[in-house]
Design a protein around this motif. Structure first.
Motif, PDB file in Angstrom:
ATOM      1  N   GLN A  67      -6.303  -6.755  -0.381  1.00  0.00           N
ATOM      2  CA  GLN A  67      -6.201  -7.920   0.496  1.00  0.00           C
ATOM      3  C   GLN A  67      -7.121  -9.037   0.030  1.00  0.00           C
ATOM      4  O   GLN A  67      -6.734 -10.214   0.007  1.00  0.00           O
ATOM      5  N   ARG A  68      -8.342  -8.674  -0.363  1.00  0.00           N
ATOM      6  CA  ARG A  68      -9.293  -9.678  -0.830  1.00  0.00           C
ATOM      7  C   ARG A  68      -8.786 -10.368  -2.104  1.00  0.00           C
ATOM      8  O   ARG A  68      -8.835 -11.602  -2.219  1.00  0.00           O
ATOM      9  N   LYS A 107      -7.939   3.003   2.820  1.00  0.00           N
ATOM     10  CA  LYS A 107      -8.772   1.951   3.414  1.00  0.00           C
ATOM     11  C   LYS A 107      -9.396   1.072   2.341  1.00  0.00           C
ATOM     12  O   LYS A 107      -9.416  -0.161   2.446  1.00  0.00           O
ATOM     13  N   ARG A 108      -9.943   1.692   1.296  1.00  0.00           N
ATOM     14  CA  ARG A 108     -10.564   0.923   0.221  1.00  0.00           C
ATOM     15  C   ARG A 108      -9.514   0.102  -0.519  1.00  0.00           C
ATOM     16  O   ARG A 108      -9.746  -1.058  -0.870  1.00  0.00           O
ATOM     17  N   TRP A 109      -8.348   0.728  -0.770  1.00  0.00           N
ATOM     18  CA  TRP A 109      -7.246   0.030  -1.442  1.00  0.00           C
ATOM     19  C   TRP A 109      -6.853  -1.207  -0.639  1.00  0.00           C
ATOM     20  O   TRP A 109      -6.774  -2.316  -1.196  1.00  0.00           O
ATOM     21  N   ALA A 110      -6.596  -1.027   0.645  1.00  0.00           N
ATOM     22  CA  ALA A 110      -6.134  -2.143   1.481  1.00  0.00           C
ATOM     23  C   ALA A 110      -7.159  -3.274   1.498  1.00  0.00           C
ATOM     24  O   ALA A 110      -6.798  -4.455   1.418  1.00  0.00           O
ATOM     25  N   SER A 111      -8.435  -2.936   1.585  1.00  0.00           N
ATOM     26  CA  SER A 111      -9.482  -3.952   1.613  1.00  0.00           C
ATOM     27  C   SER A 111      -9.565  -4.704   0.291  1.00  0.00           C
ATOM     28  O   SER A 111      -9.594  -5.945   0.265  1.00  0.00           O
ATOM     29  N   ASP A 112      -9.585  -3.979  -0.822  1.00  0.00           N
ATOM     30  CA  ASP A 112      -9.721  -4.614  -2.133  1.00  0.00           C
ATOM     31  C   ASP A 112      -8.480  -5.422  -2.499  1.00  0.00           C
ATOM     32  O   ASP A 112      -8.588  -6.535  -3.045  1.00  0.00           O
ATOM     33  N   THR A 123       0.851  -1.191   0.000  1.00  0.00           N
ATOM     34  CA  THR A 123       0.000   0.000   0.000  1.00  0.00           C
ATOM     35  C   THR A 123       0.884   1.238   0.000  1.00  0.00           C
ATOM     36  O   THR A 123       1.530   1.537   1.007  1.00  0.00           O
TER      37      THR A 123
END
Length: 249
Positions: free
Chosen positions: A184-185, A177-182, A168
């Motif tokens: 990671q998934r 936050k959106r970057w890390a979530s997407d 990141t």
């Protein structure tokens, strides 16, 4: 290791228009670049040549056009991020071909393991970027095959700017936050495929770690965005926002 010593500010680099045209003509990524992004690339490349010492090794010789091409390639991932992407390093080392590095690791039992790796690129968190000239040239010759060693290593440099190489780069808080979530998934899904022995749409090396996932996906943004969009549309969308529209179809 002279790049760790402070250096005086170098004189501004003025790029000859003929040299620029010759260097640009040899890069597939610049054939369809729009005027605005091309205008941003010029001062970035000039600042790169001012701030970053390009050092060929093992008998390699690089002429003025080749040095400018390297600067252009290193700056393409910075067109949206800007000149801050050059922070924290001052040397680009260029080997003629793949290069060997010695690795070591002490396991949980205290046993030291040592081995040699053959690499085509490397980015030190607080040091130089290292490239294989043969592989840079191969990426230029076949730009749509999912590989771009320069984009990979510059992605690592951008990743490290916030003090942690974790996949990141520095981003506004909400976007981060959106970057890390997407990411990671998508990374977890890729690791599941690799662990199950299934074929993956992108290079399985991306499953090595979150930072390698970001760097490999960055390669696809610059070299095979259609595959990335099909396999990981959310990741592709983040990278388009971060790097700008892809320069190859």
């Amino acid at each position: 290791m002279s790049w760790f010593w402070p250096r005086r500010k170098a004189a501004a680099v003025v790029i000859d228009p003929g040299t620029w045209r010759q260097a640009a003509a040899g890069l597939p990524w610049l054939r369809a670049i729009d005027a605005d992004r091309n205008a941003r690339l010029h001062p970035l490349a000039a600042e790169f040549l001012q701030r970053i010492a390009i050092t060929p090794l093992h008998g390699l010789a690089l002429n003025e056009v080749q040095r400018l091409r390297l600067a252009m390639l290193c700056c393409l991932p910075l067109l949206e991020f800007g000149r801050e992407g050059l922070h924290g390093w001052s040397q680009l080392l260029v080997y003629p071909d793949a290069f060997r590095v010695q690795r070591s690791h002490q396991d949980a039992h205290g046993v030291l393991h040592e081995w040699d790796d053959e690499l085509i690129g490397e980015a030190w968190e607080r040091g130089p970027v290292i490239l294989s000239w043969a592989d840079v040239r191969a990426d230029i010759a076949t730009p749509g095959e999912g590989y771009c060693v320069v984009a990979h290593e510059i992605a690592h440099k951008l990743d490290a700017l916030d003090g942690a190489m974790d996949g990141t780069p520095p981003l506004p808080r909400d976007w981060q936050k959106r970057w890390a979530s997407d990411f990671q998934r998508a990374y977890d899904a890729l690791c599941t495929q690799v662990d199950a022995g299934r074929e993956t749409a992108i290079d399985a090396y991306a499953a090595e770690s979150p930072e390698e996932f970001f760097a490999v996906c960055s390669e696809y943004h610059f070299s095979d965005v259609a595959t990335l969009r099909s396999a990981m549309p959310e990741v592709a969308a983040h990278l388009q926002r971060f790097y700008g529209p892809p320069l190859l179809g």
